[in-house]
Design a protein around this motif. Sequence first.
Motif, PDB file in Angstrom:
ATOM      1  N   SER A   1       0.738  -1.393  -0.123  1.00 31.83           N
ATOM      2  CA  SER A   1       0.107   0.050   0.140  1.00 31.83           C
ATOM      3  C   SER A   1       0.896   1.305  -0.174  1.00 31.83           C
ATOM      4  O   SER A   1       0.332   2.518   0.357  1.00 31.83           O
ATOM      5  CB  SER A   1      -0.932   0.014   1.117  1.00 31.83           C
ATOM      6  OG  SER A   1      -0.136  -0.085   2.511  1.00 31.83           O
TER       7      SER A   1
ATOM      8  N   THR B   1      -6.596  -3.950  -4.771  1.00 34.50           N
ATOM      9  CA  THR B   1      -6.637  -2.394  -4.517  1.00 34.50           C
ATOM     10  C   THR B   1      -5.848  -1.791  -5.587  1.00 34.50           C
ATOM     11  O   THR B   1      -6.275  -0.718  -6.103  1.00 34.50           O
ATOM     12  CB  THR B   1      -5.641  -2.078  -3.394  1.00 34.50           C
ATOM     13  OG1 THR B   1      -4.476  -3.009  -3.293  1.00 34.50           O
ATOM     14  CG2 THR B   1      -6.641  -2.519  -2.109  1.00 34.50           C
TER      15      THR B   1
ATOM     16  N   ALA C   1      -6.299   4.563  -7.103  1.00 34.49           N
ATOM     17  CA  ALA C   1      -5.287   3.938  -6.684  1.00 34.49           C
ATOM     18  C   ALA C   1      -4.016   4.293  -7.768  1.00 34.49           C
ATOM     19  O   ALA C   1      -3.009   3.394  -7.915  1.00 34.49           O
ATOM     20  CB  ALA C   1      -5.484   2.481  -6.624  1.00 34.49           C
TER      21      ALA C   1
END
Length: 291
Positions: free
Chosen positions: A192, A213, A219
């Motif tokens: 992340s 994700t 993103a």
Amino acid sequence: MTDPSFVRQRHVTDGRDLTYPPLPEALTVPVYDNHTHLEIADGEQPLDYREQLDRASSVGVRGVVQVGNDVETSRWSAETAATDPRMLAAVALHPNEAPALAARGELDDALAVIDELAGRRRVRAVGETGLDHYRTGEDGRAAQLRSFEAHIEIAKRHGIALQIHDRDAHGAVLETLLRVGAPERTVFHCFSGDAGLAKLATDHGWYLSFAGTVTFKNAEGLREALRVTPRSRLLVETDAPWLAPAPVRGRPNAPYLVPLTLRALAAVKGCDDDALAAAVTANANRAFGWA
Ligand SMILES: [Zn+2]
């Protein structure tokens, strides 16, 4: 062994679609799902780990690393992996579990169980462990750090990989790894961070495992991180039952959806699906000893 098909139930409904998405087109070069939780029942008609593994194999997802988050799910992971060649296990106390265990005076006993499980043949990683400054406040952080350091030591002593959970704690995770020394095979699960962290981590030889994700609209920072990640350090995962990739975001996630994320990774990297699949499979073999 005990063989309940499920150990936990995912409770969140909040109006999301509870049906499993259709099977995507199969990959021609097979890959592995490097992080999943098949002991958790999700959806209107939950799929147990055997159905999950069957569906996964049918679309070119050859196997999964099944991840425990506490003593009970870690034991289930180790025992179930011992019965099915399509599964390896990772065992750990989740960073958000550690403070509660410490408060009850149970952390050391729980770590001793993880240490024992880590020595089993089909257990190939210690994880998910790490730091979570999002869910754990100041008062729990000392216990969380102590647990993370203990897990790093267990991974090194058993010579297996480390699967890191890092939520809003990039700096502290990095500082800890550099201070105590990272295991030879260190994986950032559900990476992340930004491009800076990706560069730093891969310069140290650590692996970055990308989940659904990376397909999310908002993103772009994560896709920037992916662009600077060398193919030799790249892994793919679901973190099922959470984080289903676009275009099935919000629905129950499953290892058979890895092809959606793999194709998204290939598109961002500007290479063909087969070449990327071959690279992440070679990495999975190196990290967890599949081959
Ligand atoms: Zn997870």
